[in-house]
Design a protein around this motif. Structure first.
Motif, PDB file in Angstrom:
ATOM      1  N   LEU A  69      34.400  17.366  24.300  1.00 61.01           N
ATOM      2  CA  LEU A  69      35.139  16.964  23.107  1.00 61.01           C
ATOM      3  C   LEU A  69      34.509  17.532  21.846  1.00 61.01           C
ATOM      4  O   LEU A  69      35.205  17.950  20.915  1.00 61.01           O
ATOM      5  CB  LEU A  69      35.194  15.438  23.011  1.00 61.01           C
ATOM      6  CG  LEU A  69      36.324  14.756  23.750  1.00 61.01           C
ATOM      7  CD1 LEU A  69      36.196  13.242  23.625  1.00 61.01           C
ATOM      8  CD2 LEU A  69      37.658  15.207  23.236  1.00 61.01           C
ATOM      9  N   PHE A  70      33.178  17.545  21.799  1.00 58.71           N
ATOM     10  CA  PHE A  70      32.486  18.103  20.639  1.00 58.71           C
ATOM     11  C   PHE A  70      32.771  19.594  20.504  1.00 58.71           C
ATOM     12  O   PHE A  70      33.042  20.084  19.402  1.00 58.71           O
ATOM     13  CB  PHE A  70      30.987  17.844  20.751  1.00 58.71           C
ATOM     14  CG  PHE A  70      30.196  18.444  19.636  1.00 58.71           C
ATOM     15  CD1 PHE A  70      30.239  17.893  18.373  1.00 58.71           C
ATOM     16  CD2 PHE A  70      29.419  19.564  19.841  1.00 58.71           C
ATOM     17  CE1 PHE A  70      29.525  18.449  17.330  1.00 58.71           C
ATOM     18  CE2 PHE A  70      28.693  20.128  18.819  1.00 58.71           C
ATOM     19  CZ  PHE A  70      28.750  19.570  17.546  1.00 58.71           C
ATOM     20  N   LEU A  71      32.717  20.326  21.609  1.00 58.21           N
ATOM     21  CA  LEU A  71      33.014  21.764  21.556  1.00 58.21           C
ATOM     22  C   LEU A  71      34.446  22.014  21.099  1.00 58.21           C
ATOM     23  O   LEU A  71      34.719  22.952  20.348  1.00 58.21           O
ATOM     24  CB  LEU A  71      32.786  22.404  22.928  1.00 58.21           C
ATOM     25  CG  LEU A  71      31.338  22.585  23.364  1.00 58.21           C
ATOM     26  CD1 LEU A  71      31.297  23.098  24.791  1.00 58.21           C
ATOM     27  CD2 LEU A  71      30.626  23.532  22.439  1.00 58.21           C
ATOM     28  N   PHE A  72      35.350  21.157  21.546  1.00 57.91           N
ATOM     29  CA  PHE A  72      36.743  21.310  21.150  1.00 57.91           C
ATOM     30  C   PHE A  72      36.927  20.981  19.664  1.00 57.91           C
ATOM     31  O   PHE A  72      37.714  21.616  18.968  1.00 57.91           O
ATOM     32  CB  PHE A  72      37.630  20.418  22.008  1.00 57.91           C
ATOM     33  CG  PHE A  72      39.078  20.724  21.875  1.00 57.91           C
ATOM     34  CD1 PHE A  72      39.594  21.918  22.325  1.00 57.91           C
ATOM     35  CD2 PHE A  72      39.936  19.812  21.280  1.00 57.91           C
ATOM     36  CE1 PHE A  72      40.939  22.207  22.196  1.00 57.91           C
ATOM     37  CE2 PHE A  72      41.276  20.099  21.149  1.00 57.91           C
ATOM     38  CZ  PHE A  72      41.782  21.295  21.604  1.00 57.91           C
ATOM     39  N   PRO A  80      36.583  27.817  20.881  1.00 59.78           N
ATOM     40  CA  PRO A  80      36.191  26.518  21.449  1.00 59.78           C
ATOM     41  C   PRO A  80      36.974  26.160  22.706  1.00 59.78           C
ATOM     42  O   PRO A  80      36.446  25.510  23.606  1.00 59.78           O
ATOM     43  CB  PRO A  80      36.477  25.520  20.329  1.00 59.78           C
ATOM     44  CG  PRO A  80      36.428  26.318  19.090  1.00 59.78           C
ATOM     45  CD  PRO A  80      36.932  27.669  19.474  1.00 59.78           C
ATOM     46  N   GLN A  81      38.226  26.596  22.780  1.00 51.30           N
ATOM     47  CA  GLN A  81      39.006  26.326  23.986  1.00 51.30           C
ATOM     48  C   GLN A  81      38.417  27.056  25.186  1.00 51.30           C
ATOM     49  O   GLN A  81      38.327  26.503  26.289  1.00 51.30           O
ATOM     50  CB  GLN A  81      40.459  26.743  23.759  1.00 51.30           C
ATOM     51  CG  GLN A  81      41.126  25.969  22.653  1.00 51.30           C
ATOM     52  CD  GLN A  81      42.481  26.525  22.299  1.00 51.30           C
ATOM     53  OE1 GLN A  81      43.070  27.313  23.041  1.00 51.30           O
ATOM     54  NE2 GLN A  81      43.001  26.130  21.143  1.00 51.30           N
ATOM     55  N   ALA A  82      37.975  28.274  24.987  1.00 57.00           N
ATOM     56  CA  ALA A  82      37.333  29.029  26.067  1.00 57.00           C
ATOM     57  C   ALA A  82      35.993  28.408  26.444  1.00 57.00           C
ATOM     58  O   ALA A  82      35.641  28.350  27.628  1.00 57.00           O
ATOM     59  CB  ALA A  82      37.147  30.479  25.653  1.00 57.00           C
ATOM     60  N   LEU A  83      35.246  27.930  25.440  1.00 59.12           N
ATOM     61  CA  LEU A  83      33.968  27.264  25.724  1.00 59.12           C
ATOM     62  C   LEU A  83      34.173  25.991  26.526  1.00 59.12           C
ATOM     63  O   LEU A  83      33.395  25.682  27.437  1.00 59.12           O
ATOM     64  CB  LEU A  83      33.230  26.956  24.420  1.00 59.12           C
ATOM     65  CG  LEU A  83      32.650  28.143  23.661  1.00 59.12           C
ATOM     66  CD1 LEU A  83      32.090  27.693  22.321  1.00 59.12           C
ATOM     67  CD2 LEU A  83      31.588  28.827  24.486  1.00 59.12           C
ATOM     68  N   VAL A  84      35.208  25.229  26.205  1.00 59.58           N
ATOM     69  CA  VAL A  84      35.484  23.989  26.937  1.00 59.58           C
ATOM     70  C   VAL A  84      35.876  24.297  28.375  1.00 59.58           C
ATOM     71  O   VAL A  84      35.441  23.614  29.308  1.00 59.58           O
ATOM     72  CB  VAL A  84      36.565  23.153  26.213  1.00 59.58           C
ATOM     73  CG1 VAL A  84      37.069  22.029  27.090  1.00 59.58           C
ATOM     74  CG2 VAL A  84      36.007  22.597  24.914  1.00 59.58           C
ATOM     75  N   VAL A 130      33.994  23.967  34.172  1.00 54.98           N
ATOM     76  CA  VAL A 130      33.571  24.559  35.447  1.00 54.98           C
ATOM     77  C   VAL A 130      32.090  24.266  35.708  1.00 54.98           C
ATOM     78  O   VAL A 130      31.695  23.897  36.815  1.00 54.98           O
ATOM     79  CB  VAL A 130      33.856  26.074  35.455  1.00 54.98           C
ATOM     80  CG1 VAL A 130      33.271  26.737  36.679  1.00 54.98           C
ATOM     81  CG2 VAL A 130      35.344  26.324  35.367  1.00 54.98           C
ATOM     82  N   ILE A 131      31.262  24.426  34.694  1.00 53.29           N
ATOM     83  CA  ILE A 131      29.830  24.154  34.850  1.00 53.29           C
ATOM     84  C   ILE A 131      29.598  22.683  35.151  1.00 53.29           C
ATOM     85  O   ILE A 131      28.755  22.333  35.989  1.00 53.29           O
ATOM     86  CB  ILE A 131      29.072  24.605  33.585  1.00 53.29           C
ATOM     87  CG1 ILE A 131      29.113  26.126  33.473  1.00 53.29           C
ATOM     88  CG2 ILE A 131      27.635  24.113  33.599  1.00 53.29           C
ATOM     89  CD1 ILE A 131      28.606  26.651  32.162  1.00 53.29           C
ATOM     90  N   THR A 132      30.345  21.789  34.503  1.00 46.48           N
ATOM     91  CA  THR A 132      30.216  20.356  34.748  1.00 46.48           C
ATOM     92  C   THR A 132      30.600  20.002  36.175  1.00 46.48           C
ATOM     93  O   THR A 132      29.946  19.165  36.810  1.00 46.48           O
ATOM     94  CB  THR A 132      31.099  19.576  33.761  1.00 46.48           C
ATOM     95  OG1 THR A 132      30.688  19.879  32.440  1.00 46.48           O
ATOM     96  CG2 THR A 132      30.996  18.084  33.999  1.00 46.48           C
ATOM     97  N   PHE A 133      31.650  20.622  36.680  1.00 46.91           N
ATOM     98  CA  PHE A 133      32.049  20.358  38.063  1.00 46.91           C
ATOM     99  C   PHE A 133      30.947  20.757  39.032  1.00 46.91           C
ATOM    100  O   PHE A 133      30.614  20.008  39.956  1.00 46.91           O
ATOM    101  CB  PHE A 133      33.341  21.109  38.395  1.00 46.91           C
ATOM    102  CG  PHE A 133      33.807  20.886  39.796  1.00 46.91           C
ATOM    103  CD1 PHE A 133      34.373  19.689  40.179  1.00 46.91           C
ATOM    104  CD2 PHE A 133      33.656  21.881  40.749  1.00 46.91           C
ATOM    105  CE1 PHE A 133      34.794  19.482  41.473  1.00 46.91           C
ATOM    106  CE2 PHE A 133      34.072  21.691  42.041  1.00 46.91           C
ATOM    107  CZ  PHE A 133      34.646  20.485  42.410  1.00 46.91           C
ATOM    108  N   GLY A 134      30.356  21.921  38.826  1.00 44.21           N
ATOM    109  CA  GLY A 134      29.259  22.359  39.697  1.00 44.21           C
ATOM    110  C   GLY A 134      28.037  21.466  39.579  1.00 44.21           C
ATOM    111  O   GLY A 134      27.398  21.131  40.576  1.00 44.21           O
TER     112      GLY A 134
END
Length: 121
Positions: free
Chosen positions: A43-46, A71-75, A80-84
């Motif tokens: 949410l912060f990145l967005f 920011p949309q690309a960063l989110v 993906v990183i969070t899922f891993g």
């Protein structure tokens, strides 16, 4: 109440809940806490891309303002990183539970009142 205040409050609630859960003694609660903190980071990145209502996501010649796509690309990358990270943490906590026989972070079971009374006698 502005949109920025609402998003900042949501981020604060997610971080507070995440920190509370990370400090718990059970592995599943720690995993949930890390997940809440990662949602707050998303949410912060967005939100750093400036919250613009009714703006197109890409550049258009007729519109003078548009949403920032970075920011949309960063989110998306962070999701993906969070899922891993979550999958790895769940596997590690499951392995710890199977080897230690308890789901406590330190690997020690709760001190029950009956065992405490037997140790004193």
């Amino acid at each position: 109440m502005s949109l920025e205040f609402l998003v900042a409050s949501a981020i604060a609630v997610l971080v507070a809940g995440g920190i509370y859960l990370v400090l718990r003694a059970r592995t599943f609660q720690v995993v949930l806490g890390l997940t809440l903190i990662s949602y707050a980071i998303n949410l912060f990145l967005f939100a750093i891309g400036r919250l613009v209502v009714d703006a197109p996501p890409l550049y258009a010649k007729v519109v003078t303002h548009h949403a920032d796509p970075l920011p949309q690309a960063l989110v998306l990358t962070a999701i993906v990183i969070t899922f891993g990270m979550t999958a790895l943490t769940v596997i590690l906590s499951l392995r710890s539970f199977l080897e230690a026989g308890t789901d406590h972070v330190d690997g020690k079971p709760d001190a029950s009142p009956d065992a405490d009374a037997g140790a004193r006698a």
